[in-house]
Write a protein that holds these residues in place. Structure first.
Motif, mmCIF file in Angstrom:
data_model
loop_
_atom_site.group_PDB
_atom_site.id
_atom_site.type_symbol
_atom_site.label_atom_id
_atom_site.label_comp_id
_atom_site.label_asym_id
_atom_site.label_seq_id
_atom_site.Cartn_x
_atom_site.Cartn_y
_atom_site.Cartn_z
ATOM 1 N N SER A 201 41.936 32.366 44.495
ATOM 2 C CA SER A 201 42.132 30.907 44.419
ATOM 3 C C SER A 201 42.751 30.353 45.691
ATOM 4 O O SER A 201 43.885 29.865 45.681
ATOM 5 N N THR A 202 42.037 30.447 46.798
ATOM 6 C CA THR A 202 42.497 29.841 48.057
ATOM 7 C C THR A 202 41.273 29.280 48.785
ATOM 8 O O THR A 202 40.142 29.689 48.488
ATOM 9 N N PRO A 203 41.476 28.382 49.737
ATOM 10 C CA PRO A 203 40.342 27.894 50.529
ATOM 11 C C PRO A 203 39.639 29.033 51.272
ATOM 12 O O PRO A 203 38.418 29.015 51.447
ATOM 13 N N TYR A 204 40.408 30.043 51.718
ATOM 14 C CA TYR A 204 39.804 31.197 52.392
ATOM 15 C C TYR A 204 38.855 31.911 51.418
ATOM 16 O O TYR A 204 37.736 32.280 51.770
ATOM 17 N N GLY A 205 39.356 32.110 50.190
ATOM 18 C CA GLY A 205 38.556 32.777 49.176
ATOM 19 C C GLY A 205 37.256 32.035 48.920
ATOM 20 O O GLY A 205 36.184 32.634 48.856
ATOM 21 N N LEU A 206 37.346 30.723 48.785
ATOM 22 C CA LEU A 206 36.158 29.911 48.513
ATOM 23 C C LEU A 206 35.168 29.973 49.679
ATOM 24 O O LEU A 206 33.969 30.192 49.488
ATOM 25 N N HIS A 207 35.686 29.784 50.890
ATOM 26 C CA HIS A 207 34.830 29.791 52.084
ATOM 27 C C HIS A 207 34.010 31.075 52.165
ATOM 28 O O HIS A 207 32.802 31.056 52.406
ATOM 29 N N ASP A 232 45.349 27.655 38.167
ATOM 30 C CA ASP A 232 44.686 26.555 37.461
ATOM 31 C C ASP A 232 44.549 25.298 38.314
ATOM 32 O O ASP A 232 43.511 24.636 38.294
ATOM 33 N N ALA A 233 45.613 25.007 39.041
ATOM 34 C CA ALA A 233 45.655 23.753 39.784
ATOM 35 C C ALA A 233 44.659 23.724 40.950
ATOM 36 O O ALA A 233 44.293 22.659 41.433
ATOM 37 N N PHE A 234 44.234 24.916 41.396
ATOM 38 C CA PHE A 234 43.273 24.973 42.510
ATOM 39 C C PHE A 234 41.859 24.961 41.935
ATOM 40 O O PHE A 234 41.321 25.977 41.535
ATOM 41 N N LYS A 235 41.288 23.768 41.876
ATOM 42 C CA LYS A 235 40.035 23.584 41.142
ATOM 43 C C LYS A 235 38.786 23.908 41.975
ATOM 44 O O LYS A 235 37.686 24.022 41.419
ATOM 45 N N ASP A 236 38.942 24.003 43.281
ATOM 46 C CA ASP A 236 37.765 24.030 44.165
ATOM 47 C C ASP A 236 36.746 25.113 43.797
ATOM 48 O O ASP A 236 35.539 24.875 43.829
#
Lengths: 298, 297
Positions: A201-207, A232-236
């Protein structure tokens, strides 16, 4: 939506790969957690650059085998430095330095073109050690195989191929992939029936997840996603999965206790009953996505 | 021209130990620097540094064979010589083809094309403080990540002017091809590890590689209070190997929170700011102290 692309030629075996673009998201945690909950399965650590499955599974190693790749050797009595071999090598593994041909074995892909095109039959192929294959069993009957790349050897793929050759018919095989989206990861993913992508659950993970998804779509391998260090709060990530119709298979909370257990070499699935149940659910979900093998959750 | 800068490569062996978090902290604390993200398969540093892209370059990773339908007489010679089993039924599987060109050369009918492939892009960028940042993206599923790393680094280093004192390279995980490419012309390697048995195991393998390449290194232990026993084991190993511990950063949930907000940890947490400042001071001393010593790990 990718469920329709299942490889049915394989018959009764099931090969599940565990991959991620970003390193350290929890591939080995998921892979080893999974093998703890499946009866009669085998585990293959394909992260030959940095294999860690043995630390968590603690197998007794029964067999080790040195693995070699073919590389050219020059018979200087026959070589007149015509440079034909240098011309046909796409990998700059052969270099012509005035009165000598130098071989840079680390660059060689073992294609054999140099040997084929040498007009003087001065080239032969010899074996170069690239690492070791280890085979054993864990206490609860899981077959364990890993590859350990020789330090200094840059190319992991030939060794990964050897590890995957040991995949067993008629059982569930779990392949623990190296990180990234390039040749080593592709080698593992393309040999599996289903791929579990592990992200965090991080922007790095999503990217990095988005890049891995692109690879699997191109390879036409069905896949689903596990979100580790889930917040939970990191919805991306959840939004991305929903927007792209990708299955969310499981979430693992961000918990210092899990990190502590892992740090001392423990598998979350066996130190915590609740987690164990989640891994059983994970396996059932994977089975429902692919043609099942008759393998049963323990 | 004499080289005016020192190049620090941040590596870890194991992924997820904090290479990019540490690199972004170093990037904000150093001046007169150039930053290069060499993890071309999973580039993340730009997500935190938020650079402005100044220029974009195409990367041609290598050649791939393809059989020209119509010209092929289905003799099967190509399939018989291909060591990668990439040719079946007179078709080349691009995911198996390693680009050796053997089939293209051997085909009696000239029915195989062998063309360079566009397999990635790389970017030259400006950071907020005016320094340069470079990163790349390998197209998903493509090969030759090591070659892209080399090209990216060459581009970055060829543009360096005399005011640059530091080149910081955020490296990829592992010890294979792209790591080797990241290490070209490095002056010092910063190993980011964490006190887990896996990370320690991976760091030891990485140090083995650095020995072969005759490179000096220091260690940052991230999440240092996660496991006291393993942390001590890493420190003991480092002592025996004569590798200095440059810094220790405690496990803090705020790190992942900063990451989620796209901020550098040193902007949100004072303890980290102070600890990173100390670490960089030590790092600079380490690099300078050994200026005249050739190889020592």
């Amino acid at each position: 939506m990718w469920d329709t692309l299942i490889n049915v030629e394989r018959g009764q075996e099931l090969v599940i790969s565990i991959a991620s673009g970003k390193g350290g998201t929890g591939k080995t945690t998921v892979a080893t957690g999974l093998v703890q909950t499946i009866e009669n399965c085998s585990y293959f650590d394909c992260d030959v650059e940095e294999p860690n499955g043995h630390i968590l599974l603690q197998p007794s190693i029964e067999q080790t085998e040195k693995i070699y790749k073919p590389v050219p050797a020059i018979n200087s009595d026959l070589c007149n430095c015509c440079g034909k071999c240098v011309d046909v090598c796409e990998f700059n593994a052969l270099i012509n330095i005035k009165f000598d041909i130098v071989i840079i074995e680390e660059m060689c892909h073992s294609c054999g073109a140099c040997q084929h095109y040498c007009p003087h039959e001065a080239l032969s192929m010899r074996r170069k050690e690239i690492g070791e294959l280890r085979k054993g069993n864990t206490g609860n009957g899981v077959l364990f195989v890993d590859g350990v790349l020789k330090i200094g050897e840059p190319s992991a793929v030939p060794l990964i191929k050897k590890v995957i050759e040991r995949v067993k018919p008629d059982v569930v095989n779990v392949l623990d992939s190296p990180p990234g989206t390039s040749c080593p990861m592709i080698e593992v993913a393309k040999n599996s029936d289903y791929c579990v992508l592990v992200t965090e659950s991080t922007p790095y993970g999503l990217h990095d997840l988005v890049q891995s998804v692109d690879v699997l779509k191109a390879l036409r391998i069905p896949f689903g996603v596990v979100i580790n260090k889930f917040e939970d709060a990191f919805k991306d990530i959840v939004d991305y999965l929903e927007a792209n119709d990708i299955d969310l298979l499981m979430t693992i909370p961000f918990d210092r206790k899990i990190a502590e257990a892992y740090s001392s070499g423990k598998i979350p699935a066996i130190f915590n009953n609740e987690e164990r149940n989640k891994f059983e659910e994970l396996f059932k979900r994977i089975c429902s996505k692919v043609k099942t093998t008759g393998a049963e959750v323990v | 021209m004499c080289k005016t800068y020192k190049q620090i490569v941040v590596l870890s062996g194991k992924g997820g130990t904090g290479k990019t978090t540490i690199s972004s902290a170093i990037a904000s604390l150093l001046s007169n620097k150039v930053i290069i993200d060499c993890d071309v398969e999973a580039a993340n540093l730009h997500l935190t540094l938020k650079p402005r892209v100044e220029n974009k370059y195409d990367f041609y990773g290598g050649k791939k064979a393809s059989i020209k339908q119509g010209k092929c007489i289905e003799c099967g010679i190509c399939e018989s010589i291909c060591n990668f089993n990439a040719i079946k039924n007179f078709q080349v599987n691009p995911y198996e083809c390693e680009g050796c060109g053997f089939c293209y050369r051997v085909c009696p009918e000239d029915a195989i094309s062998f063309e360079l492939q566009l397999t990635g892009r790389y970017y030259k960028c400006d950071l907020h403080d005016g320094s340069k940042f470079y990163y790349a993206r390998l197209e998903p599923g493509e090969t030759n990540s090591g070659k892209l790393v080399s090209e990216l680094k060459e581009k970055a280093i060829s543009n360096i002017n005399e005011s640059v004192k530091w080149v910081v390279v955020d490296g990829p995980p592992g010890i294979g091809c792209p790591v080797n490419a990241s290490l070209a012309s490095a002056d010092y390697v910063l190993i980011v590890t964490e006190p887990s048995k896996s990370a320690m195991n991976d760091s030891i393998r990485l140090i083995g590689l650095l020995r072969i390449l005759k490179l000096r290194a220091g260690i940052i232990i991230n999440k240092s209070d996660l496991n006291e026993e393993v942390c001590k084991a890493i420190e003991h190993y480092a002592f025996l190997e004569n590798i200095p511990i440059i810094g220790r950063l405690p496990f803090d949930e705020q790190v992942i929170q900063s990451l989620r907000e796209g901020k550098s940890i040193i902007d949100t947490n004072e303890l980290y700011y102070l600890k990173m400042k100390d670490a960089i001071k030590l790092l600079k001393n380490e690099i300078r102290d050994h200026k005249n010593k050739l190889v020592e790990i």
